[in-house]
Design a protein around this motif. Structure first.
Motif, short mmCIF file in Angstrom:
data_model
loop_
_atom_site.label_atom_id
_atom_site.label_comp_id
_atom_site.label_asym_id
_atom_site.label_seq_id
_atom_site.Cartn_x
_atom_site.Cartn_y
_atom_site.Cartn_z
N SER A 183 0.83 -1.21 0.00
CA SER A 183 0.00 0.00 0.00
C SER A 183 0.87 1.26 0.00
O SER A 183 0.57 2.22 -0.72
CB SER A 183 -0.92 0.00 1.22
N ARG A 184 1.94 1.26 0.78
CA ARG A 184 2.85 2.41 0.82
C ARG A 184 3.48 2.66 -0.55
O ARG A 184 3.60 3.80 -1.00
CB ARG A 184 3.94 2.20 1.86
N ARG A 185 3.94 1.59 -1.20
CA ARG A 185 4.54 1.73 -2.53
C ARG A 185 3.54 2.30 -3.53
O ARG A 185 3.87 3.19 -4.31
CB ARG A 185 5.05 0.37 -3.03
N GLU A 186 2.32 1.79 -3.53
CA GLU A 186 1.29 2.27 -4.46
C GLU A 186 0.96 3.74 -4.20
O GLU A 186 0.82 4.52 -5.13
CB GLU A 186 0.04 1.41 -4.35
N ASN A 187 0.85 4.11 -2.94
CA ASN A 187 0.55 5.51 -2.59
C ASN A 187 1.70 6.43 -2.95
O ASN A 187 1.46 7.56 -3.38
CB ASN A 187 0.20 5.64 -1.11
N ARG A 188 2.93 5.98 -2.78
CA ARG A 188 4.09 6.79 -3.13
C ARG A 188 4.09 7.09 -4.62
O ARG A 188 4.33 8.23 -5.04
CB ARG A 188 5.38 6.09 -2.73
N GLU A 189 3.81 6.09 -5.45
CA GLU A 189 3.76 6.30 -6.89
C GLU A 189 2.64 7.28 -7.26
O GLU A 189 2.82 8.14 -8.11
CB GLU A 189 3.57 4.97 -7.61
N ARG A 190 1.48 7.16 -6.63
CA ARG A 190 0.37 8.06 -6.90
C ARG A 190 0.72 9.49 -6.46
O ARG A 190 0.44 10.45 -7.18
CB ARG A 190 -0.89 7.58 -6.20
N ASP A 191 1.34 9.63 -5.30
CA ASP A 191 1.74 10.95 -4.82
C ASP A 191 2.75 11.60 -5.76
O ASP A 191 2.68 12.80 -6.03
CB ASP A 191 2.35 10.87 -3.41
N GLU A 192 3.69 10.82 -6.27
CA GLU A 192 4.69 11.35 -7.21
C GLU A 192 4.02 11.76 -8.51
O GLU A 192 4.38 12.79 -9.10
CB GLU A 192 5.78 10.32 -7.46
N MET A 193 3.03 11.00 -8.97
CA MET A 193 2.33 11.34 -10.20
C MET A 193 1.54 12.65 -10.00
O MET A 193 1.58 13.53 -10.85
CB MET A 193 1.36 10.23 -10.61
N GLU A 194 0.87 12.79 -8.86
CA GLU A 194 0.12 14.01 -8.58
C GLU A 194 1.06 15.22 -8.50
O GLU A 194 0.74 16.30 -8.99
CB GLU A 194 -0.67 13.86 -7.29
#
Length: 102
Positions: A10-21
């Protein structure tokens, strides 16, 4: 999967989404600045063609430059940013005085 594996995934997926945003926000701000610069150029051209002062347009341009340099200094503390801040600030004040001197 145990609880720790699920949390790490979950942390990895959220980190990627945060970087995309973050990337979308940065690109959006850059695009917005380019549109503003283009509109300012058109407005300045029109004013010059009609023998009007462009000091107000230049105040907006140099205010943007000053804001950029202040932010960069706060983030990096690089001496070259201080020099360009002083130059930008001088032009900003010059054109601001021109606006109110009329």
């Amino acid at each position: 999967m145990d609880r720790e594996e699920i949390l790490e995934k979950s942390r990895r997926e959220n980190r990627e989404r945060d970087e995309m945003e973050r990337e979308v926000r940065i690109r959006g701000e850059s695009f917005s600045l380019m549109c503003t610069l283009l509109a300012g150029g058109v407005l300045a051209g029109w004013k010059l063609y009609h023998n009007q002062s462009i000091a107000d347009v230049m105040v907006m341009f140099w205010a943007s430059c000053v804001g950029n340099r202040v932010y960069r200094i706060a983030q990096r503390r690089d001496a070259s940013d201080i020099i360009t801040l002083l130059i930008s600030l001088a032009f900003f004040v010059y054109y601001l005085v021109q606006c109110f001197h009329r």
